[in-house]
Design an enzyme around this catalytic site. Structure first.
Site, mmCIF file in Angstrom:
data_model
loop_
_atom_site.group_PDB
_atom_site.id
_atom_site.type_symbol
_atom_site.label_atom_id
_atom_site.label_comp_id
_atom_site.label_asym_id
_atom_site.label_seq_id
_atom_site.Cartn_x
_atom_site.Cartn_y
_atom_site.Cartn_z
ATOM 1 N N SER A 125 0.829 -1.201 0.000
ATOM 2 C CA SER A 125 0.000 0.000 0.000
ATOM 3 C C SER A 125 0.865 1.254 0.000
ATOM 4 C CB SER A 125 -0.901 -0.003 1.238
ATOM 5 O OG SER A 125 -1.659 1.174 1.297
ATOM 6 N N SER A 126 0.505 2.198 -0.871
ATOM 7 C CA SER A 126 1.212 3.480 -0.889
ATOM 8 C C SER A 126 0.837 4.277 0.353
ATOM 9 C CB SER A 126 0.849 4.277 -2.152
ATOM 10 O OG SER A 126 1.250 3.601 -3.306
#
Length: 877
Positions: free
Chosen positions: A159-160
């Site tokens: 996940s960014s």
């Protein structure tokens, strides 16, 4: 044709604008059917919907890149390469700055989509050493930033945890010059090591990489520092370092006296009435300072990393450039426990949804105005009321949070929540336990220390615990000064406020204020460019390959506003196409436009549709495009085309088969004529050769008869005898010469001899064979040594005695004669016999004596000497 057929497939249309009927169920069913066929991309006009397959698909090969290069957007199957190519060509050919907005919730595949866009643009740009270097630097910036800015969450393994907007800058030819990266709100929890090979490509020196890794190690090691509790003389709680070794390792990395860092972690300098007072920190306060330091180091290191990458990829000032922006930012997040980070992230997504709706409507309206078509307004959900709830500068949630952070006196989340409840008691998109009680609403899912916002993506409950602390994002001045005091150049540069010569009493801006300003800048940047949209959808919560969960996807369809997007595209007319493309596809439906139309494309389209007798309200003719109101009309048009194509295919097949049969018949006839001509010629040639051969034979016989008749007059007696003798001598000479050249081998064992070539030479040939063999034997005997000669003589005598009389004689021929077979000299039993025989012994061997009386045959020794050849001595063996 295949791509357009895919778009118009009734079971799984490639463009949802053509969906008929348009309902949530039909839209969901279409996405599910396409997903089942591994078609993860679908259009809404020029918007691409991407459903994450959670596995690799063979649709990103170099051949696929070439297929979508310089293609018509709607002439190929839906693909992310199509929107990337359309944006790149618009930038290169029309001088229009572009931006590609990739949105969706966490785990929907936004980061992967941004990589695909960048890799496609890099692949279609022209080649060259300098261009390739720039492309490689731009591509390698992704893994470096992901290594430091991505983390595993409960919803996404990669996940960014930061927002990234990259402006890629091109020259007038469309070749990349460089770029600029902007980052938004790094979540300060993750810490990992970046790929060093990628950093080397970007331009990091070995010293910079080492310094970067050392500072990262400091962040990790700070988490290992443990504090222990103690009490001062006045009874005040204090803290100290439990394991000095951990602190020692950190200080060795950054070149700092351990006592300085220990003092900064366990105490704090407070200014009171112009005096500096050193106060001890409790263990919770010490842990707060330690965590704040680690997060600040990591956040500032990430900012330094982004700036360092920008230094390598930025374009020199003064060059004329075109810009393509790619926005890859964290998606909408709804967790079990949502805090300050989720609030900020979801606020950003609200702004992106706002710009998506407004710019889509604007683009649609501009196209109608451009084409001279009357615009039909459409109702849609405007989320500006939610954006205003959060960002209003006077009474928004962020403004109230900043006000509470700056308010003197006791500040905590309870007073902040109370203020929100007072301000937004009647707001239809805000609720809390207090507002629900006022409205007499019973909801056990909303705790007392939380508030809930009705976002466009759904309701999200936020826990206010930690809001004020994270918004302040304060770091004790003692810790900043300690970092400044280190001898590590990179770490020292991250804390300029720690310089005692530059002490400032001004409070730094809050995290919420900074993020709001950066989002405003981003929105301004996006509004200045032509937008291209990629809406990413997560098909399941378990990240299972090719698993489609309808309930989850339906929720995303709703909060992404896909239905509104389709309705906007279908506001008035569902389908539009350029006149030349439309006429090229459907001209076979009218005899006036088929097979070739020489007039204008617009006029040809009008005549075509007049012949098809569609209702006038279903059609609208723009300046460059034809507009069709209902998808049903388009599908009817496509059905007629397919029927006509089948008819034309039958006509073409019929014509082709007739042409092929005629051609084959003509070829066979021509071949038959050629074969007949060649055959007749061949027959005549053979007949001529036979006649010529017969004539020559007759001529030869006639000439011979004439010569013989003339020669008989002069024939003399005895001529035949001389001729016979001459021939005889020549044959004998030839025989002898040939025999001399082919004599058999000189081995006495070889009895081969060439046969006589003529019968009259048989006796002479046999005599010559006997003479040659005797000569060979004579030559062989002359070569023998005296010993060998004596041995052969002995064998000859033995042959005379035993040949044809002894059964085993033929097998004994190969054994040389030794005489003494008993080993008298070696065997002590025979020493007396050896002494008596001495050199007179001729043979000694064992024999069997058969007793006639009883039939026994005991072994006996037999000796023959030279003086008594008949003497036999019998001894027990």
């Amino acid at each position: 044709m295949e791509a357009t057929t895919s778009l118009l497939d009734a079971a799984a249309v490639g463009d949802l604008v053509l969906l008929d009927p348009l309902t949530e169920e039909s839209l969901l069913q279409t996405l599910q059917e396409r997903f089942r066929r591994s078609n993860i991309y679908t259009y809404i006009g020029n918007v691409v919907i991407s459903v994450n397959p959670y596995r690799s698909l063979p649709i990103y090969t170099p051949e696929t890149v070439q297929e979508y290069r310089n293609c018509n957007f709607f002439a190929v199957k839906p693909h992310i390469y199509a929107i990337a190519d359309d944006a790149y060509r618009s930038l290169r050919d029309r001088d229009r700055d572009q931006c590609i907005l990739i949105t969706g919730e966490s785990g929907a595949g936004k980061t992967e989509a941004s990589k695909l866009v960048m890799s496609y643009v890099a692949a279609v740009c022209s080649k060259g050493e300098e261009v390739d270097k720039v492309k490689e630097q731009l591509l390698q910036s992704n893994p470096v930033l992901e290594a430091f800015g991505n983390a595993k969450t409960i919803r996404n393994d990669n996940s960014s945890r930061f927002g990234k907007y990259m402006d890629v800058e091109f020259d007038f030819k469309g070749e990349p010059l460089g770029g600029v990266i902007s980052n938004y709100l790094l979540e300060k929890s993750p810490a990992c090591v970046g790929p060093q090979d990628a950093m080397k490509v970007i331009g990091f020196s070995p010293a910079e990489v080492t310094a970067l890794l050392e500072v990262t190690a400091v962040v990790l090691k700070l988490g290992n520092v443990q504090l222990s509790s103690s009490y001062q003389a006045g009874g005040m709680e204090a803290s100290s370092i439990a394991e000095p070794q951990e602190l020692q390792e950190i200080c060795e990395l950054i070149g700092l006296d351990p006592s300085v860092l220990e003092r900064a972690l366990c105490s704090r300098t407070v200014k009171a009435r112009n005096e500096m007072v050193l106060t001890s920190l409790s263990v919770p306060q010490g842990y707060y300072g330690r965590d704040a330091l680690a997060k600040n180091i990591y956040s500032r290191l990430f900012d330094w990393l982004v700036n360092r990458i920008n230094t390598s990829i930025q374009v020199k000032p003064g060059k004329q450039r075109k810009v393509m922006g790619v926005l890859d930012i964290y998606g909408f997040e709804i967790f079990q426990d949502n805090g300050f980070e989720q609030f900020i992230i979801n606020y950003c997504n609200e702004k992106l949804q706002q710009i998506f709706i407004l710019m889509t409507l604007k683009e649609e309206q501009e196209e109608y105005v451009r084409e001279g078509i009357k615009w039909t307004p459409i109702e849609f959900f405007d989320n500006s009321i939610i954006c205003n709830l959060i960002e209003n500068s006077k009474c928004g949630i962020l403004a109230m949070l900043d006000e509470e952070c700056l308010r003197p006196g006791v500040v905590n989340e309870d007073t902040f929540l109370t203020k929100l409840n007072q301000l937004f008691a009647t707001h239809k998109h805000y609720e809390s336990k207090e507002t629900q009680n006022a409205r007499r609403v019973m909801d056990t899912t909303l705790p007392s220390h939380c508030f809930r916002i009705h976002h466009y993506a759904g309701k999200v409950t936020y826990n206010v615990t930690g809001f004020i602390e994270k918004n302040n994002d304060l770091l004790f001045r003692d810790l900043s000064q300690a970092m400044w005091a280190s001898r590590h150049e990179l770490l020292r540069s991250l804390f300029p406020e720690g310089d005692p010569q530059k002490v400032s009493l001004k409070l730094p801006p809050t995290a919420g204020f900074q993020f709001k300003a950066s989002v405003a800048t981003l929105m301004k940047n996006l509004y200045s460019k032509n937008p291209n949209y990629i809406r990413c959808i997560k098909p399941n919560e378990t990240k299972t390959g090719m698993l489609f969960t309808p309930e989850l996807v339906l929720a995303q369809i709703r909060y992404l506003g896909l239905m509104e997007n389709v309705r906007v595209r279908r506001a008035g007319y569902a389908f539009r196409q350029l006149y030349d493309s439309f006429l090229e596809r459907y001209k076979m439906l009218s005899p006036r436009t088929w097979p070739r139309w020489t007039g204008s494309h617009r006029e040809g389209t009008k005549l075509l549709l007049e012949d098809l007798a569609f209702p006038t309200e279903e059609l609208a003719f723009g300046h460059t495009k034809i507009f069709i109101r209902s998808p049903r009309t388009l599908f009817d048009l496509e059905r007629r085309r397919q029927e006509r194509v089948a008819e034309l295919a039958t006509l073409i097949q019929k014509t082709f088969r007739g042409w092929r049969c005629r051609t084959q018949y003509q070829l066979m006839r021509k071949s038959q004529i050629i074969i007949s001509a060649w055959f007749r010629g061949h027959m005549q040639k053979n007949r001529y050769k036979q006649m010529k051969r017969s004539a020559l034979i007759i001529q030869a016989y006639a000439r011979g008869w004439k010569v013989r008749r003339a020669y008989r007059r002069y024939f003399r007696s005895g001529a035949s005898t001389r001729l016979a003798n001459f021939i005889y001598r020549r044959l004998v000479q030839k025989f002898l010469v040939g025999l001399a050249r082919n004599l058999p081998p000189l081995s006495v064992m070889d009895r081969t001899w060439p046969p006589a070539p003529y019968k009259f030479l048989a006796d002479a040939n046999q005599e010559l064979r006997s003479i040659f063999y005797r000569w060979k034997c004579k030559k062989y005997r002359e070569q023998l040594t005296p010993q060998r000669r004596a041995l052969l003589q002995t064998k000859l005598h033995a042959s005379e005695l035993f040949k044809d009389k002894k059964a085993l004689y033929s097998k004994s021929l190969q054994q040389p004669f030794q005489g003494e077979y008993l080993g008298l000299k070696q065997n002590p039993k025979y020493q007396k016999l050896n002494a008596v025989a001495k050199d007179k012994l001729v043979m000694a061997d064992t024999v069997k004596k058969v007793n006639k009386a009883n039939g026994k045959s005991p072994l006996r020794c037999k000796f023959l000497d030279a003086q008594h050849p008949l003497l036999t001595q019998l001894l027990n063996a």
